[in-house]
Structures are given as C-alpha cells and as structure tokens.
Design a protein around this motif. Structure first.
Motif, PDB file in Angstrom:
ATOM      1  N   GLN A 198       0.738  -1.095  -0.081  1.00 11.62           N
ATOM      2  CA  GLN A 198      -0.021  -0.021   0.097  1.00 11.62           C
ATOM      3  C   GLN A 198       0.824   1.112  -0.055  1.00 11.62           C
ATOM      4  N   PRO A 199       1.960   1.209   0.757  1.00 15.99           N
ATOM      5  CA  PRO A 199       2.728   2.498   0.895  1.00 15.99           C
ATOM      6  C   PRO A 199       3.530   2.900  -0.564  1.00 15.99           C
ATOM      7  N   THR A 200       3.512   1.886  -1.276  1.00 17.52           N
ATOM      8  CA  THR A 200       4.158   2.133  -2.868  1.00 17.52           C
ATOM      9  C   THR A 200       3.183   2.641  -3.960  1.00 17.52           C
ATOM     10  N   GLY A 201       1.654   2.262  -3.459  1.00 13.00           N
ATOM     11  CA  GLY A 201       0.896   2.506  -4.848  1.00 13.00           C
ATOM     12  C   GLY A 201       0.848   1.363  -5.612  1.00 13.00           C
ATOM     13  N   LEU A 202       1.544   0.386  -5.341  1.00 10.66           N
ATOM     14  CA  LEU A 202       1.875  -0.903  -6.366  1.00 10.66           C
ATOM     15  C   LEU A 202       0.731  -1.519  -6.076  1.00 10.66           C
ATOM     16  N   HIS A 203       0.065  -2.349  -7.147  1.00  9.29           N
ATOM     17  CA  HIS A 203      -0.851  -3.531  -7.281  1.00  9.29           C
ATOM     18  C   HIS A 203      -0.399  -4.666  -7.718  1.00  9.29           C
ATOM     19  N   ILE A 204      -1.011  -5.809  -7.240  1.00  4.99           N
ATOM     20  CA  ILE A 204      -0.540  -7.035  -7.758  1.00  4.99           C
ATOM     21  C   ILE A 204      -1.521  -7.428  -9.051  1.00  4.99           C
ATOM     22  N   GLN A 205      -0.673  -7.927 -10.135  1.00 11.61           N
ATOM     23  CA  GLN A 205      -1.472  -8.120 -11.256  1.00 11.61           C
ATOM     24  C   GLN A 205      -1.814  -9.814 -11.589  1.00 11.61           C
ATOM     25  N   LYS A 206      -0.717 -10.428 -10.976  1.00  7.51           N
ATOM     26  CA  LYS A 206      -0.588 -11.794 -11.006  1.00  7.51           C
ATOM     27  C   LYS A 206       0.001 -12.502  -9.656  1.00  7.51           C
ATOM     28  N   LEU A 207      -0.716 -13.434  -9.222  1.00  3.29           N
ATOM     29  CA  LEU A 207      -0.120 -13.869  -8.010  1.00  3.29           C
ATOM     30  C   LEU A 207       0.082 -15.557  -8.273  1.00  3.29           C
ATOM     31  N   GLN A 208       1.263 -16.026  -8.125  1.00  2.00           N
ATOM     32  CA  GLN A 208       1.539 -17.577  -8.616  1.00  2.00           C
ATOM     33  C   GLN A 208       1.945 -18.106  -7.215  1.00  2.00           C
ATOM     34  N   LEU A 209       1.460 -19.359  -6.984  1.00  2.79           N
ATOM     35  CA  LEU A 209       2.053 -20.142  -5.983  1.00  2.79           C
ATOM     36  C   LEU A 209       2.526 -21.550  -6.682  1.00  2.79           C
ATOM     37  N   SER A 210       3.619 -21.863  -6.462  1.00  4.81           N
ATOM     38  CA  SER A 210       4.277 -22.952  -7.142  1.00  4.81           C
ATOM     39  C   SER A 210       3.665 -24.300  -6.464  1.00  4.81           C
ATOM     40  N   ASP A 211       4.079 -25.337  -6.966  1.00  6.82           N
ATOM     41  CA  ASP A 211       3.749 -26.575  -6.526  1.00  6.82           C
ATOM     42  C   ASP A 211       4.649 -27.038  -5.208  1.00  6.82           C
ATOM     43  N   ARG A 212       6.017 -26.043  -5.066  1.00  7.77           N
ATOM     44  CA  ARG A 212       6.781 -26.038  -3.993  1.00  7.77           C
ATOM     45  C   ARG A 212       6.349 -25.027  -2.970  1.00  7.77           C
ATOM     46  N   SER A 213       5.342 -24.563  -3.113  1.00 11.90           N
ATOM     47  CA  SER A 213       4.899 -23.260  -2.233  1.00 11.90           C
ATOM     48  C   SER A 213       5.758 -22.084  -2.267  1.00 11.90           C
ATOM     49  N   ALA A 214       6.348 -21.793  -3.455  1.00 16.01           N
ATOM     50  CA  ALA A 214       6.968 -20.376  -3.524  1.00 16.01           C
ATOM     51  C   ALA A 214       6.284 -19.414  -4.235  1.00 16.01           C
ATOM     52  N   TRP A 215       6.388 -18.366  -3.704  1.00 16.90           N
ATOM     53  CA  TRP A 215       5.588 -17.228  -4.323  1.00 16.90           C
ATOM     54  C   TRP A 215       6.180 -16.453  -5.202  1.00 16.90           C
ATOM     55  N   GLN A 216       5.710 -15.783  -6.185  1.00 12.52           N
ATOM     56  CA  GLN A 216       6.015 -15.063  -7.195  1.00 12.52           C
ATOM     57  C   GLN A 216       4.776 -14.056  -7.472  1.00 12.52           C
ATOM     58  N   LEU A 217       5.286 -12.815  -7.419  1.00 11.92           N
ATOM     59  CA  LEU A 217       4.150 -11.866  -7.710  1.00 11.92           C
ATOM     60  C   LEU A 217       4.433 -10.847  -9.041  1.00 11.92           C
ATOM     61  N   ILE A 218       3.630 -10.826  -9.786  1.00 16.66           N
ATOM     62  CA  ILE A 218       3.874  -9.808 -11.012  1.00 16.66           C
ATOM     63  C   ILE A 218       3.197  -8.364 -10.923  1.00 16.66           C
ATOM     64  N   ARG A 264      10.162 -11.900  -7.010  1.00 18.09           N
ATOM     65  CA  ARG A 264      10.218 -13.621  -6.640  1.00 18.09           C
ATOM     66  C   ARG A 264      10.664 -13.671  -5.020  1.00 18.09           C
ATOM     67  N   LEU A 265       9.736 -14.103  -4.443  1.00 23.67           N
ATOM     68  CA  LEU A 265       9.563 -14.129  -2.892  1.00 23.67           C
ATOM     69  C   LEU A 265       9.880 -15.521  -2.263  1.00 23.67           C
ATOM     70  N   GLY A 266      10.073 -16.513  -3.009  1.00 24.55           N
ATOM     71  CA  GLY A 266      10.424 -17.859  -2.536  1.00 24.55           C
ATOM     72  C   GLY A 266       9.092 -18.461  -1.515  1.00 24.55           C
ATOM     73  N   ARG A 267       9.672 -19.455  -0.896  1.00 17.80           N
ATOM     74  CA  ARG A 267       8.873 -20.292   0.035  1.00 17.80           C
ATOM     75  C   ARG A 267       8.775 -19.561   1.586  1.00 17.80           C
ATOM     76  N   GLU A 268       9.885 -18.961   1.817  1.00 18.05           N
ATOM     77  CA  GLU A 268       9.995 -18.721   3.337  1.00 18.05           C
ATOM     78  C   GLU A 268      10.078 -17.122   3.528  1.00 18.05           C
ATOM     79  N   LYS A 269       9.622 -16.721   4.725  1.00 19.49           N
ATOM     80  CA  LYS A 269       9.700 -15.350   4.888  1.00 19.49           C
ATOM     81  C   LYS A 269       9.077 -14.451   3.792  1.00 19.49           C
ATOM     82  N   ALA A 270       8.052 -14.829   3.216  1.00 24.69           N
ATOM     83  CA  ALA A 270       7.718 -13.912   2.151  1.00 24.69           C
ATOM     84  C   ALA A 270       7.127 -12.592   2.438  1.00 24.69           C
ATOM     85  N   GLU A 271       6.513 -12.449   3.527  1.00 28.79           N
ATOM     86  CA  GLU A 271       5.861 -11.122   3.962  1.00 28.79           C
ATOM     87  C   GLU A 271       7.153 -10.180   4.288  1.00 28.79           C
TER      88      GLU A 271
END
Length: 254
Positions: free
Chosen positions: A160-180, A188-195
């Motif tokens: 929210q502070p950046t004014g940016l928004h997520i267009q695509k949220l992907q969760l892989s079979d290995r529970s890795a996060w990727q945001l576009i 690329r946030l990976g599996r751990e400590k994504a926040e």
C-alpha cells in the motif's frame, strides 16, 4: 340410562362436537385464505442494492415461484433457486404481510480471477463468473485458492505505501511465491519469509527503486540478507551478507 339423561356424557359430547365444528371452520377458513384472490403478492422487494447479480435472473425466479397468493408462494423453492446463482453467497426469502416477498441477498465479493471463466471470492471460494473490473490473476492448484486469498490481502496491504498493486499471484507446487505487479515488475519471494522479503522490497522501492522502475525486469528477494535485481539489459546482485539497504544503495549507483 339413556344418553340424554346423563348430564356428564352430554357435556362430553357437546365438547367433542364443538371441537369438531371449530376445527372444520378453521380448516375451511385456512383453505379460503390460501386460495383467496384477495391476498396477491404485489411486490418482490430486494432488501439491499446488488452490484453483480443480474435483475433478469431475479425476475425469472420470481415469476416461477413468487406469483399468486401471499400464502401459496413457494419461498423455499425461490430461496433454493437463488442460492444456486453464481454471485449469491447467502440468501433469505421471506413473506412480509400483507403483499410483499423480501429477498435478502448477500453477493460474493470477488478478489481475483482464476481463469477465463472462474473467480475467487473473499472467502477463497471458486465460482463460475466473470466481471468487468480489473482483478489479479491467481495461478495455483484449486486447493490453494483460500490460502492464496489470505496472502493476497496481506501482500496488498504491505504494498500500500508504494501505490503498487498485484496483477498476477503465483504459488508453485513447491509453495514458492511469485508476484507480477501492475507495472510489469516480477517479484520472486520464494517459500520462506515472504512477508518480510516483500517488506524489504517496499523499503527499497521508496528509497531507490521507484526512479528505476521503467528499466526493472524482476527483483529476486530470496537471499537471506539481500536481493538481486535484474534490469532489462543487465543484472545487479545483492549477495548473502549484504542487507537490503546496502543492496539498494549499490543498485542506485550501478
């Protein structure tokens, strides 16, 4: 002893006849009320404004189940039919004397698209519908929809502070996060400590990256103490042992 000489027996007979006559009158009165032309349903009232549900769908069900006498309209069938509509999360149909049927409909709140024909609501439930508004696309397994919904709301709050928004949220079979993001940058946030990793990006974005956004391809935040930044024509790395602040500063001078 004859019956009419027995006062107690006569009283019991009179009471029985009275109950029978009264029951017959009540039954006749009930039948008259049910079939009477004097109590028609004059209006079907939707309690709260609707955003997604089409009025034509409501009218069709109302014509099928809610026409005629206020006592004979099939509110149970109408409620069941409305509950099957894709945009309906919860519904209650009830009679309101003397001539109204009320529809209390709670619509689903869409938070994401699942594919061309499905959406995800605020509770993480998939349903078959489309909407005109721009919503992020989820890519994952059907069982992960609820999990992804929770994280979408968390990620959007962090951004929210950046004014940016997520267009695509992907969760892989290995529970890795990727945001576009809507500006085209991939995170690329990976599996751990994504926040925490996304929080590092938010800090770097506000300090350094905002001015370079046009040239950024992706940001890899999977390093323990830093991240790697790929420009559209070159890559800058922040190796382990370099914190996010130092990495951002290095990228700014690269």
């Amino acid at each position: 002893m004859r019956l009419w000489d027995n006062a107690q027996a006569l009283k019991r007979l009179y009471r029985w006849l009275y109950v029978c006559v009264l029951s017959c009158l009540l039954a006749a009165g009930g039948t008259w009320l049910v079939h009477s032309p004097y109590f028609p349903v004059r209006q079907v009232q939707v309690v709260q404004p609707l955003k997604y549900l089409q009025s034509a769908e409501i009218e069709k069900i109302s014509r099928q189940y809610l026409q005629g006498n206020i006592f004979t309209v099939n509110v149970s069938a109408a409620q069941a039919a409305l509950a099957k509509l894709p945009w309906v999360a919860k519904v209650q149909v009830k009679r309101v004397w003397p001539d109204t049927v009320q529809l209390d409909i709670k619509e689903r709140i869409p938070v994401a698209r699942w594919n061309a024909q499905q959406m995800v609501d605020m509770d993480g439930q998939l349903f078959n519908a489309t909407a005109q508004e721009q919503l992020p696309l989820f890519v994952g397994t059907n069982a992960s929809a609820r999990y992804m919904t929770v994280h979408l709301l968390t990620f959007e709050s962090l951004l929210q502070p950046t004014g940016l928004h997520i267009q695509k949220l992907q969760l892989s079979d290995r529970s890795a996060w990727q945001l576009i993001l809507a500006n085209g940058i991939t995170l690329r946030l990976g599996r751990e400590k994504a926040e925490q990793r996304l929080a590092n990006f938010v800090w770097a974005w506000q300090q350094v990256l905002r001015n370079q956004a046009r040239n950024i391809d992706y940001v890899d935040l999977r390093y323990p103490d830093g991240f790697a930044l790929r420009y559209k024509n070159r890559t800058v790395s922040a190796p382990a042992g370099v914190n996010a602040t130092d990495a951002a500063a290095a990228m700014g001078s690269a």
